[in-house]
Scaffold this motif. Structure first.
Motif, PDB file in Angstrom:
ATOM      1  N   HIS A  45      22.141 -43.054 -21.749  1.00  0.00           N
ATOM      2  CA  HIS A  45      21.230 -42.588 -22.780  1.00  0.00           C
ATOM      3  C   HIS A  45      20.546 -41.278 -22.406  1.00  0.00           C
ATOM      4  N   THR A  46      21.098 -40.581 -21.436  1.00  0.00           N
ATOM      5  CA  THR A  46      20.584 -39.258 -21.126  1.00  0.00           C
ATOM      6  C   THR A  46      21.551 -38.243 -21.713  1.00  0.00           C
ATOM      7  N   HIS A  47      21.083 -37.423 -22.596  1.00  0.00           N
ATOM      8  CA  HIS A  47      22.001 -36.517 -23.291  1.00  0.00           C
ATOM      9  C   HIS A  47      21.709 -35.056 -23.021  1.00  0.00           C
ATOM     10  N   VAL A  48      20.798 -34.816 -22.117  1.00  0.00           N
ATOM     11  CA  VAL A  48      20.431 -33.436 -21.790  1.00  0.00           C
ATOM     12  C   VAL A  48      21.650 -32.655 -21.301  1.00  0.00           C
ATOM     13  N   ILE A  49      22.505 -33.342 -20.570  1.00  0.00           N
ATOM     14  CA  ILE A  49      23.664 -32.692 -19.980  1.00  0.00           C
ATOM     15  C   ILE A  49      24.562 -32.055 -21.038  1.00  0.00           C
ATOM     16  N   ALA A  50      24.551 -32.610 -22.243  1.00  0.00           N
ATOM     17  CA  ALA A  50      25.423 -32.107 -23.302  1.00  0.00           C
ATOM     18  C   ALA A  50      25.112 -30.656 -23.653  1.00  0.00           C
ATOM     19  N   THR A  51      23.938 -30.202 -23.315  1.00  0.00           N
ATOM     20  CA  THR A  51      23.578 -28.834 -23.679  1.00  0.00           C
ATOM     21  C   THR A  51      24.315 -27.806 -22.831  1.00  0.00           C
ATOM     22  N   PHE A  52      24.634 -28.172 -21.601  1.00  0.00           N
ATOM     23  CA  PHE A  52      25.369 -27.196 -20.793  1.00  0.00           C
ATOM     24  C   PHE A  52      26.772 -27.668 -20.443  1.00  0.00           C
ATOM     25  N   MET A  53      27.110 -28.900 -20.764  1.00  0.00           N
ATOM     26  CA  MET A  53      28.475 -29.375 -20.580  1.00  0.00           C
ATOM     27  C   MET A  53      28.894 -30.105 -21.856  1.00  0.00           C
ATOM     28  N   PRO A  54      29.229 -29.359 -22.876  1.00  0.00           N
ATOM     29  CA  PRO A  54      29.504 -29.975 -24.177  1.00  0.00           C
ATOM     30  C   PRO A  54      30.654 -30.963 -24.165  1.00  0.00           C
ATOM     31  N   ASP A  55      31.544 -30.858 -23.209  1.00  0.00           N
ATOM     32  CA  ASP A  55      32.681 -31.778 -23.199  1.00  0.00           C
ATOM     33  C   ASP A  55      32.404 -33.027 -22.368  1.00  0.00           C
ATOM     34  N   CYS A  56      31.180 -33.197 -21.898  1.00  0.00           N
ATOM     35  CA  CYS A  56      30.875 -34.368 -21.074  1.00  0.00           C
ATOM     36  C   CYS A  56      30.778 -35.614 -21.928  1.00  0.00           C
ATOM     37  N   ILE A  62      31.185 -34.690 -11.080  1.00  0.00           N
ATOM     38  CA  ILE A  62      31.261 -34.198  -9.706  1.00  0.00           C
ATOM     39  C   ILE A  62      31.417 -32.697  -9.789  1.00  0.00           C
ATOM     40  N   GLU A  63      30.566 -31.995  -9.092  1.00  0.00           N
ATOM     41  CA  GLU A  63      30.628 -30.554  -9.159  1.00  0.00           C
ATOM     42  C   GLU A  63      30.604 -29.952  -7.763  1.00  0.00           C
ATOM     43  N   CYS A  64      30.980 -28.683  -7.719  1.00  0.00           N
ATOM     44  CA  CYS A  64      31.034 -27.982  -6.450  1.00  0.00           C
ATOM     45  C   CYS A  64      30.299 -26.667  -6.601  1.00  0.00           C
ATOM     46  N   LYS A  65      29.934 -26.089  -5.487  1.00  0.00           N
ATOM     47  CA  LYS A  65      29.149 -24.855  -5.540  1.00  0.00           C
ATOM     48  C   LYS A  65      29.914 -23.686  -6.161  1.00  0.00           C
ATOM     49  N   CYS A  66      31.258 -23.776  -6.245  1.00  0.00           N
ATOM     50  CA  CYS A  66      32.031 -22.707  -6.885  1.00  0.00           C
ATOM     51  C   CYS A  66      32.118 -22.919  -8.388  1.00  0.00           C
ATOM     52  N   SER A  67      31.344 -23.815  -8.917  1.00  0.00           N
ATOM     53  CA  SER A  67      31.214 -24.131 -10.347  1.00  0.00           C
ATOM     54  C   SER A  67      32.362 -24.909 -10.954  1.00  0.00           C
ATOM     55  N   CYS A  68      33.266 -25.443 -10.171  1.00  0.00           N
ATOM     56  CA  CYS A  68      34.254 -26.325 -10.777  1.00  0.00           C
ATOM     57  C   CYS A  68      33.630 -27.711 -10.868  1.00  0.00           C
ATOM     58  N   ALA A  69      34.036 -28.473 -11.865  1.00  0.00           N
ATOM     59  CA  ALA A  69      33.460 -29.797 -12.048  1.00  0.00           C
ATOM     60  C   ALA A  69      34.395 -30.682 -12.856  1.00  0.00           C
ATOM     61  N   ILE A  70      34.280 -31.981 -12.669  1.00  0.00           N
ATOM     62  CA  ILE A  70      35.002 -32.938 -13.502  1.00  0.00           C
ATOM     63  C   ILE A  70      33.996 -33.992 -13.961  1.00  0.00           C
ATOM     64  N   THR A  71      34.327 -34.659 -15.043  1.00  0.00           N
ATOM     65  CA  THR A  71      33.440 -35.707 -15.542  1.00  0.00           C
ATOM     66  C   THR A  71      34.234 -36.985 -15.764  1.00  0.00           C
ATOM     67  N   ALA A  72      33.537 -38.106 -15.735  1.00  0.00           N
ATOM     68  CA  ALA A  72      34.154 -39.395 -16.020  1.00  0.00           C
ATOM     69  C   ALA A  72      33.058 -40.352 -16.445  1.00  0.00           C
ATOM     70  N   GLU A  73      33.473 -41.504 -16.973  1.00  0.00           N
ATOM     71  CA  GLU A  73      32.457 -42.405 -17.502  1.00  0.00           C
ATOM     72  C   GLU A  73      31.679 -43.161 -16.441  1.00  0.00           C
ATOM     73  N   ASN A  74      32.197 -43.192 -15.222  1.00  0.00           N
ATOM     74  CA  ASN A  74      31.406 -43.800 -14.159  1.00  0.00           C
ATOM     75  C   ASN A  74      31.784 -43.176 -12.811  1.00  0.00           C
ATOM     76  N   LYS A  75      31.028 -43.539 -11.783  1.00  0.00           N
ATOM     77  CA  LYS A  75      31.186 -42.918 -10.477  1.00  0.00           C
ATOM     78  C   LYS A  75      32.571 -43.168  -9.888  1.00  0.00           C
ATOM     79  N   LYS A  76      33.054 -44.412 -10.024  1.00  0.00           N
ATOM     80  CA  LYS A  76      34.354 -44.761  -9.448  1.00  0.00           C
ATOM     81  C   LYS A  76      35.465 -43.924 -10.078  1.00  0.00           C
ATOM     82  N   LYS A  77      35.447 -43.827 -11.398  1.00  0.00           N
ATOM     83  CA  LYS A  77      36.483 -43.058 -12.083  1.00  0.00           C
ATOM     84  C   LYS A  77      36.357 -41.569 -11.790  1.00  0.00           C
ATOM     85  N   ALA A  78      35.129 -41.112 -11.643  1.00  0.00           N
ATOM     86  CA  ALA A  78      34.923 -39.694 -11.336  1.00  0.00           C
ATOM     87  C   ALA A  78      35.516 -39.359  -9.962  1.00  0.00           C
TER      88      ALA A  78
END
Ligand SMILES: [Zn+2]
Length: 89
Positions: A45-56, A62-78
């Motif tokens: 129920h936190t939707h703030v992230i949608a403002t800078f990651m619209p495809d989340c 999971i993100e890295c300092k070089c700005s690459c990132a992936i998303t998933a519905e939970n930690k295990k899948k991520a």
């Protein structure tokens, strides 16, 4: 990396030493810069992230300092997704 060690005996002699690694928590280094990725869990129920990651669509990214990132519905899948992506590239 978190792991547990145990001894395997055969006929009262040490046969080998086994190691159990918790793969669910081990993130491979970033394939682009070799840096350590960071796991971010977003509470439901936190939707703030949608403002800078619209495809989340999920609650963990999971993100890295070089700005690459992936998303998933939970930690295990991520973690699985991140590690699989590293392997494919
Ligand atoms: Zn990186």
């Amino acid at each position: 990396m978190p792991y547990a060690e145990f001894n395997i005996f055969e006929d009262d002699e040490l046969y080998c030493v086994g190691i159990v690694v918790d793969l669910g928590e081990v993130l491979k280094p970033c394939p682009f810069c070799g840096g350590d990725p960071v796991i971010n869990e977003i509470p439901p129920h936190t939707h703030v992230i949608a403002t800078f990651m619209p495809d989340c669509k999920g609650e963990c990214f999971i993100e890295c300092k070089c700005s690459c990132a992936i998303t998933a519905e939970n930690k295990k899948k991520a973690i699985e997704k991140w590690n699989r992506r590293v392997k494919n590239e």
